[in-house]
Design a protein around this motif. Sequence first.
Motif, mmCIF file in Angstrom:
data_model
loop_
_atom_site.group_PDB
_atom_site.id
_atom_site.type_symbol
_atom_site.label_atom_id
_atom_site.label_comp_id
_atom_site.label_asym_id
_atom_site.label_seq_id
_atom_site.Cartn_x
_atom_site.Cartn_y
_atom_site.Cartn_z
ATOM 1 N N GLU A 171 -51.994 7.104 26.513
ATOM 2 C CA GLU A 171 -53.177 7.028 27.374
ATOM 3 C C GLU A 171 -53.413 8.354 28.092
ATOM 4 O O GLU A 171 -54.559 8.810 28.210
ATOM 5 N N CYS A 172 -52.345 8.978 28.558
ATOM 6 C CA CYS A 172 -52.469 10.278 29.234
ATOM 7 C C CYS A 172 -52.970 11.351 28.277
ATOM 8 O O CYS A 172 -53.785 12.211 28.652
ATOM 9 N N ALA A 173 -52.499 11.308 27.015
ATOM 10 C CA ALA A 173 -52.967 12.276 26.015
ATOM 11 C C ALA A 173 -54.461 12.127 25.771
ATOM 12 O O ALA A 173 -55.181 13.122 25.588
ATOM 13 N N LYS A 174 -54.961 10.891 25.790
ATOM 14 C CA LYS A 174 -56.399 10.654 25.627
ATOM 15 C C LYS A 174 -57.175 11.226 26.802
ATOM 16 O O LYS A 174 -58.218 11.864 26.629
ATOM 17 N N VAL A 175 -56.668 10.983 28.002
ATOM 18 C CA VAL A 175 -57.320 11.500 29.208
ATOM 19 C C VAL A 175 -57.397 13.024 29.157
ATOM 20 O O VAL A 175 -58.411 13.633 29.525
ATOM 21 N N TYR A 176 -56.328 13.665 28.683
ATOM 22 C CA TYR A 176 -56.279 15.128 28.581
ATOM 23 C C TYR A 176 -57.099 15.658 27.399
ATOM 24 O O TYR A 176 -57.320 16.864 27.282
ATOM 25 N N GLY A 177 -57.508 14.754 26.504
ATOM 26 C CA GLY A 177 -58.283 15.170 25.342
ATOM 27 C C GLY A 177 -57.464 15.843 24.267
ATOM 28 O O GLY A 177 -57.992 16.675 23.503
ATOM 29 N N VAL A 178 -56.163 15.490 24.176
ATOM 30 C CA VAL A 178 -55.289 16.143 23.193
ATOM 31 C C VAL A 178 -54.610 15.137 22.255
ATOM 32 O O VAL A 178 -53.545 15.405 21.704
ATOM 33 N N HIS A 195 -51.392 24.810 18.597
ATOM 34 C CA HIS A 195 -50.165 24.165 18.117
ATOM 35 C C HIS A 195 -50.325 22.659 18.235
ATOM 36 O O HIS A 195 -51.279 22.177 18.865
ATOM 37 N N LYS A 196 -49.409 21.942 17.627
ATOM 38 C CA LYS A 196 -49.391 20.489 17.818
ATOM 39 C C LYS A 196 -47.956 20.033 18.066
ATOM 40 O O LYS A 196 -46.992 20.707 17.672
ATOM 41 N N ILE A 197 -47.844 18.895 18.725
ATOM 42 C CA ILE A 197 -46.535 18.323 19.054
ATOM 43 C C ILE A 197 -46.452 16.917 18.477
ATOM 44 O O ILE A 197 -47.385 16.117 18.628
ATOM 45 N N ILE A 198 -45.340 16.640 17.818
ATOM 46 C CA ILE A 198 -45.104 15.324 17.226
ATOM 47 C C ILE A 198 -43.873 14.707 17.877
ATOM 48 O O ILE A 198 -42.791 15.312 17.878
ATOM 49 N N LEU A 199 -44.029 13.517 18.432
ATOM 50 C CA LEU A 199 -42.913 12.788 19.024
ATOM 51 C C LEU A 199 -42.522 11.639 18.104
ATOM 52 O O LEU A 199 -43.370 10.837 17.698
ATOM 53 N N ILE A 200 -41.236 11.569 17.788
ATOM 54 C CA ILE A 200 -40.717 10.537 16.892
ATOM 55 C C ILE A 200 -39.821 9.612 17.709
ATOM 56 O O ILE A 200 -38.775 10.031 18.205
ATOM 57 N N GLY A 201 -40.239 8.364 17.860
ATOM 58 C CA GLY A 201 -39.460 7.411 18.636
ATOM 59 C C GLY A 201 -40.365 6.388 19.299
ATOM 60 O O GLY A 201 -41.596 6.504 19.275
ATOM 61 N N VAL A 202 -39.752 5.389 19.883
ATOM 62 C CA VAL A 202 -40.474 4.354 20.626
ATOM 63 C C VAL A 202 -39.795 4.171 21.972
ATOM 64 O O VAL A 202 -38.660 4.608 22.175
ATOM 65 N N GLY A 203 -40.492 3.532 22.887
ATOM 66 C CA GLY A 203 -39.903 3.299 24.193
ATOM 67 C C GLY A 203 -40.910 2.734 25.173
ATOM 68 O O GLY A 203 -42.099 2.576 24.858
ATOM 69 N N SER A 204 -40.442 2.467 26.370
ATOM 70 C CA SER A 204 -41.273 1.802 27.369
ATOM 71 C C SER A 204 -42.429 2.666 27.867
ATOM 72 O O SER A 204 -43.387 2.152 28.432
ATOM 73 N N LYS A 205 -42.355 3.994 27.655
ATOM 74 C CA LYS A 205 -43.398 4.881 28.152
ATOM 75 C C LYS A 205 -44.371 5.333 27.056
ATOM 76 O O LYS A 205 -45.228 6.179 27.314
ATOM 77 N N SER A 206 -44.254 4.756 25.867
ATOM 78 C CA SER A 206 -45.101 5.185 24.752
ATOM 79 C C SER A 206 -46.588 4.989 25.061
ATOM 80 O O SER A 206 -47.406 5.904 24.890
ATOM 81 N N LYS A 207 -46.948 3.800 25.493
ATOM 82 C CA LYS A 207 -48.355 3.481 25.734
ATOM 83 C C LYS A 207 -48.936 4.365 26.828
ATOM 84 O O LYS A 207 -50.043 4.898 26.702
ATOM 85 N N LYS A 208 -48.191 4.534 27.911
ATOM 86 C CA LYS A 208 -48.673 5.359 29.017
ATOM 87 C C LYS A 208 -48.868 6.805 28.580
ATOM 88 O O LYS A 208 -49.864 7.453 28.955
ATOM 89 N N LEU A 209 -47.942 7.299 27.770
ATOM 90 C CA LEU A 209 -48.040 8.680 27.301
ATOM 91 C C LEU A 209 -49.257 8.860 26.394
ATOM 92 O O LEU A 209 -49.971 9.869 26.485
#
Length: 370
Positions: A243-250, A227-241
Amino acid sequence: MKKVLFLITNLAHGGAERVLVNLANNLDKEKYDVTVQTIFDEGVNRKYLSPNIHYKSVFSRSFHGIKYITAILPAPVLHKLFIKETYDFEIAYLEGPPAKIIGGCTDRNIRLLSWIHIELLSNKVFAEGFRNVREAKKIYQKFSKIVCVSNTVKQCFERISGIYGNVEVLYNTNETEKIRELASEVAEDLDVDDIFTICSVAKIEDSKGYDRLLEVHKRLIDEGYLHKIILIGVGSKSKKLEECAKVYGVSKSFQLIGFRDNPYKYVAKSDLYVCSSRREGFSTAVTEALVLGTPVVSTECSGAKELLGDNDEYGLVVENSTEGIYWGLKRMLQEPGLLDHYTRQAQIRGTYFSREKTVAAVENMLENIE
């Protein structure tokens, strides 16, 4: 014709800001002369105000410290500084500074209303923008009516304020016909192929729980649930999220696509909508998903059971935890017939939150207020 003022901090890309624009645009203009005033002249939702709405603002750009300023100054002084015209109804459409400013009105002929959008779970949150809890309670007692966006929000407000009797629940106004119209547009940048698609629309902040959703996504992918997940929006945690997705390889299957003027075309074309929030008032985005007939999994936060049913009649309400989100999404991914069932139920529930019903409820309140 009655003159109505709505005061809000700004018209940024939040749920309260969007539903205020919807409400202001749809009030009967033969009965109400409507003004929307912001403290700060900013926000993407300003452009959606109808031409027949008066718009004004106090400051041309935002600055930090407005809550401290309103806390220090007496409410009548704030009202005199911010409100320059006379209205029949003055409505604080957010907690905090707007409530203190409107609460400073000294004209007994003017009816004051306050809208509460969030669960006020602590004295600190309740008193934001006020000098202290005592002042907040004193000022809220001046309002003729206090409107809460869900029963849970109402219960929290009554418990922390000690105010009862003039507190009621009115659901947010959604442009249901316009939402469905916009949903028919093509989403060129959404590859819907054969992969199960989950979406969510919100500010990318801690309260929305997207860190938990990312963990759940990684876990389900590792278990073989494609499956895939799409997040629509901006905010202060966008960059961190991201980066975490890259670390998880997803990164390819967990996509942050930023703010979109028309999120509805993505929601309508997704298989499932997820609300992973730690806290909500009454989720505008979940309501819009139901209007579009997109099935929903939501954490048990304020308004979730009012939207989806006490016994999951119209969608899945799961434990407000990472584990709860995991089991809710897993059920939708693996249980035969469950997704189709909640697609049908979403279509039924979506009709309950029509624009006509919610606007009529507000107008009825204004007509009968003492």
